[in-house]
Design a protein around this motif. Sequence first.
Motif, PDB file in Angstrom:
ATOM      1  N   HIS A  66       0.796  -1.227   0.000  1.00 58.54           N
ATOM      2  CA  HIS A  66       0.000   0.000   0.000  1.00 58.54           C
ATOM      3  C   HIS A  66       0.829   1.278   0.000  1.00 58.54           C
ATOM      4  O   HIS A  66       0.357   2.325   0.463  1.00 58.54           O
ATOM      5  CB  HIS A  66      -0.998   0.023   1.175  1.00 58.54           C
ATOM      6  CG  HIS A  66      -1.968  -1.124   1.144  1.00 58.54           C
ATOM      7  ND1 HIS A  66      -2.780  -1.458   2.193  1.00 58.54           N
ATOM      8  CD2 HIS A  66      -2.256  -2.039   0.173  1.00 58.54           C
ATOM      9  CE1 HIS A  66      -3.520  -2.515   1.877  1.00 58.54           C
ATOM     10  NE2 HIS A  66      -3.218  -2.886   0.648  1.00 58.54           N
ATOM     11  N   ASP A  83       2.013  -3.526  -6.825  1.00 59.59           N
ATOM     12  CA  ASP A  83       0.768  -4.260  -6.618  1.00 59.59           C
ATOM     13  C   ASP A  83      -0.295  -3.551  -7.451  1.00 59.59           C
ATOM     14  O   ASP A  83      -0.454  -2.331  -7.358  1.00 59.59           O
ATOM     15  CB  ASP A  83       0.415  -4.226  -5.127  1.00 59.59           C
ATOM     16  CG  ASP A  83      -0.784  -5.099  -4.777  1.00 59.59           C
ATOM     17  OD1 ASP A  83      -1.412  -5.672  -5.683  1.00 59.59           O
ATOM     18  OD2 ASP A  83      -1.076  -5.191  -3.571  1.00 59.59           O
ATOM     19  N   ASP A  94      -6.026  -9.110  -9.839  1.00 57.74           N
ATOM     20  CA  ASP A  94      -5.149  -8.524  -8.818  1.00 57.74           C
ATOM     21  C   ASP A  94      -3.851  -9.328  -8.803  1.00 57.74           C
ATOM     22  O   ASP A  94      -3.891 -10.564  -8.761  1.00 57.74           O
ATOM     23  CB  ASP A  94      -5.883  -8.623  -7.469  1.00 57.74           C
ATOM     24  CG  ASP A  94      -5.169  -7.977  -6.305  1.00 57.74           C
ATOM     25  OD1 ASP A  94      -4.184  -7.253  -6.515  1.00 57.74           O
ATOM     26  OD2 ASP A  94      -5.628  -8.208  -5.162  1.00 57.74           O
ATOM     27  N   HIS A 157      -7.190 -13.389  -0.601  1.00 55.98           N
ATOM     28  CA  HIS A 157      -8.648 -13.247  -0.613  1.00 55.98           C
ATOM     29  C   HIS A 157      -9.284 -13.861  -1.851  1.00 55.98           C
ATOM     30  O   HIS A 157      -8.625 -14.006  -2.882  1.00 55.98           O
ATOM     31  CB  HIS A 157      -8.992 -11.752  -0.560  1.00 55.98           C
ATOM     32  CG  HIS A 157      -8.237 -10.911  -1.574  1.00 55.98           C
ATOM     33  ND1 HIS A 157      -8.754 -10.599  -2.795  1.00 55.98           N
ATOM     34  CD2 HIS A 157      -6.985 -10.388  -1.548  1.00 55.98           C
ATOM     35  CE1 HIS A 157      -7.859  -9.890  -3.479  1.00 55.98           C
ATOM     36  NE2 HIS A 157      -6.766  -9.750  -2.746  1.00 55.98           N
ATOM     37  N   LEU A 163     -13.113  -6.792  -5.670  1.00 56.71           N
ATOM     38  CA  LEU A 163     -11.667  -6.975  -5.470  1.00 56.71           C
ATOM     39  C   LEU A 163     -11.420  -7.938  -4.317  1.00 56.71           C
ATOM     40  O   LEU A 163     -10.537  -8.799  -4.393  1.00 56.71           O
ATOM     41  CB  LEU A 163     -11.024  -5.605  -5.187  1.00 56.71           C
ATOM     42  CG  LEU A 163      -9.537  -5.577  -4.872  1.00 56.71           C
ATOM     43  CD1 LEU A 163      -8.709  -6.104  -6.044  1.00 56.71           C
ATOM     44  CD2 LEU A 163      -9.085  -4.153  -4.509  1.00 56.71           C
ATOM     45  N   HIS A 164     -12.175  -7.757  -3.256  1.00 50.12           N
ATOM     46  CA  HIS A 164     -12.020  -8.626  -2.083  1.00 50.12           C
ATOM     47  C   HIS A 164     -13.316  -9.367  -1.821  1.00 50.12           C
ATOM     48  O   HIS A 164     -14.327  -8.747  -1.508  1.00 50.12           O
ATOM     49  CB  HIS A 164     -11.648  -7.804  -0.845  1.00 50.12           C
ATOM     50  CG  HIS A 164     -10.338  -7.112  -0.987  1.00 50.12           C
ATOM     51  ND1 HIS A 164     -10.112  -5.840  -0.541  1.00 50.12           N
ATOM     52  CD2 HIS A 164      -9.177  -7.523  -1.535  1.00 50.12           C
ATOM     53  CE1 HIS A 164      -8.860  -5.496  -0.809  1.00 50.12           C
ATOM     54  NE2 HIS A 164      -8.269  -6.494  -1.415  1.00 50.12           N
ATOM     55  N   TRP A 207      -2.030   4.683   4.858  1.00 48.55           N
ATOM     56  CA  TRP A 207      -1.988   3.516   3.976  1.00 48.55           C
ATOM     57  C   TRP A 207      -0.721   2.672   4.099  1.00 48.55           C
ATOM     58  O   TRP A 207      -0.807   1.461   4.326  1.00 48.55           O
ATOM     59  CB  TRP A 207      -2.137   3.947   2.499  1.00 48.55           C
ATOM     60  CG  TRP A 207      -3.540   4.231   2.125  1.00 48.55           C
ATOM     61  CD1 TRP A 207      -4.131   5.467   2.043  1.00 48.55           C
ATOM     62  CD2 TRP A 207      -4.555   3.275   1.806  1.00 48.55           C
ATOM     63  NE1 TRP A 207      -5.436   5.321   1.689  1.00 48.55           N
ATOM     64  CE2 TRP A 207      -5.728   3.995   1.526  1.00 48.55           C
ATOM     65  CE3 TRP A 207      -4.587   1.871   1.723  1.00 48.55           C
ATOM     66  CZ2 TRP A 207      -6.925   3.365   1.176  1.00 48.55           C
ATOM     67  CZ3 TRP A 207      -5.773   1.252   1.361  1.00 48.55           C
ATOM     68  CH2 TRP A 207      -6.911   1.998   1.100  1.00 48.55           C
ATOM     69  N   GLU A 221       2.062 -11.903  -5.719  1.00 51.20           N
ATOM     70  CA  GLU A 221       0.631 -12.238  -5.764  1.00 51.20           C
ATOM     71  C   GLU A 221       0.179 -12.585  -7.176  1.00 51.20           C
ATOM     72  O   GLU A 221       0.607 -11.960  -8.145  1.00 51.20           O
ATOM     73  CB  GLU A 221      -0.174 -11.017  -5.286  1.00 51.20           C
ATOM     74  CG  GLU A 221      -1.684 -11.133  -5.467  1.00 51.20           C
ATOM     75  CD  GLU A 221      -2.458  -9.901  -4.984  1.00 51.20           C
ATOM     76  OE1 GLU A 221      -1.878  -8.798  -4.930  1.00 51.20           O
ATOM     77  OE2 GLU A 221      -3.645 -10.056  -4.661  1.00 51.20           O
TER      78      GLU A 221
HETATM   79  N1  MF3 Z   1      -3.417  -6.405  -3.648  1.00 52.66           N
HETATM   80  C1  MF3 Z   1      -3.943  -5.591  -2.606  1.00 52.66           C
HETATM   81  C2  MF3 Z   1      -5.136  -6.277  -2.055  1.00 52.66           C
HETATM   82  O1  MF3 Z   1      -5.474  -7.305  -2.301  1.00 52.66           O
HETATM   83  C3  MF3 Z   1      -4.214  -4.241  -3.056  1.00 52.66           C
HETATM   84  C4  MF3 Z   1      -5.266  -3.440  -2.424  1.00 52.66           C
HETATM   85  S1  MF3 Z   1      -4.758  -1.824  -2.493  1.00 52.66           S
HETATM   86  C5  MF3 Z   1      -6.081  -0.850  -2.289  1.00 52.66           C
HETATM   87  O2  MF3 Z   1      -5.837  -5.913  -1.285  1.00 52.66           O
HETATM   88  F1  MF3 Z   1      -5.669   0.321  -2.508  1.00 52.66           F
HETATM   89  F2  MF3 Z   1      -6.987  -1.149  -3.159  1.00 52.66           F
HETATM   90  F3  MF3 Z   1      -6.547  -0.999  -1.114  1.00 52.66           F
END
Ligand code: MF3
Length: 252
Positions: A66, A83, A94, A157, A163-164, A207, A221
Amino acid sequence: MMRQSARLVGQILQELKAMIRPGLKTIELDKYAEKRTKELGAQPAFKGYRGYPASLCVSINEEIIHGIPSDRQLKEGDLVSLDFGVVYEGFYGDAALTCPVGEVSEEARRLLAAAEGAFWAGLEYFKEGHYLSDISHAIQTYVEARGFSVIRNFVGHGIGYALHEDPQLPNYGPPHHGPRIKTGLVLAIEPMIAAGNWEVEILSDGWTAITKDRSLAAHYEHTVALTENGPQVLSLVSEEEQADREKGVHYA
Ligand code: MF3
Ligand code: CO
């Protein structure tokens, strides 16, 4: 669909890696990543995510993850992790890698090799019949056998429409716990490791995560899918393939 978004991430990361040199400002990497993403018809996934201000995370030396791109210049001997994530037609990809800036220390080389090796060690267990925590355990065992430690405050994740997604995937822990792995699961497996202790501090930017003992950190990753033909590393674009792409040779 997920293969397409993950491959965009892998391709752009390889392009960014090729730009790495002493004197480069980290913001230039961010600008390039954002411009390329849009050119390829996708959107950066991180920008605006919980207020994150950039498209790319660039984390240098004791920075684990981050790191926010800025006017800071890379210098010879730095260990830099990139990343990156995109969303393409509603699906997220990701991935992250760590690379040396010029000549780096022996410890830095060993650490980045351990982060990559830990990913592959974990992937061995990304198969039907294993438990999710078997991946975690394999990563921890691999990293600690090399005298390094696993960061505990951040996890891999599930990934897909967001994303998550569930499940969370710690990079440590006992084997044979939690959910079983099933075909169709797509994960971001992402070992984050330190040369020293695993304790983390967050900088005042809210961050940047750094090692409390200021030891070097590395991150690796990929977005991986368990298909009927076994595990596939969706965001992996080999250097050979990237070289061909630059010469205009395209893969299906
Ligand atoms: N690869 C990181 C993750 O899985 C990146 C997130 S960065 C963010 O969470 F800025 F999106 F939070
Ligand atoms: Co991730």
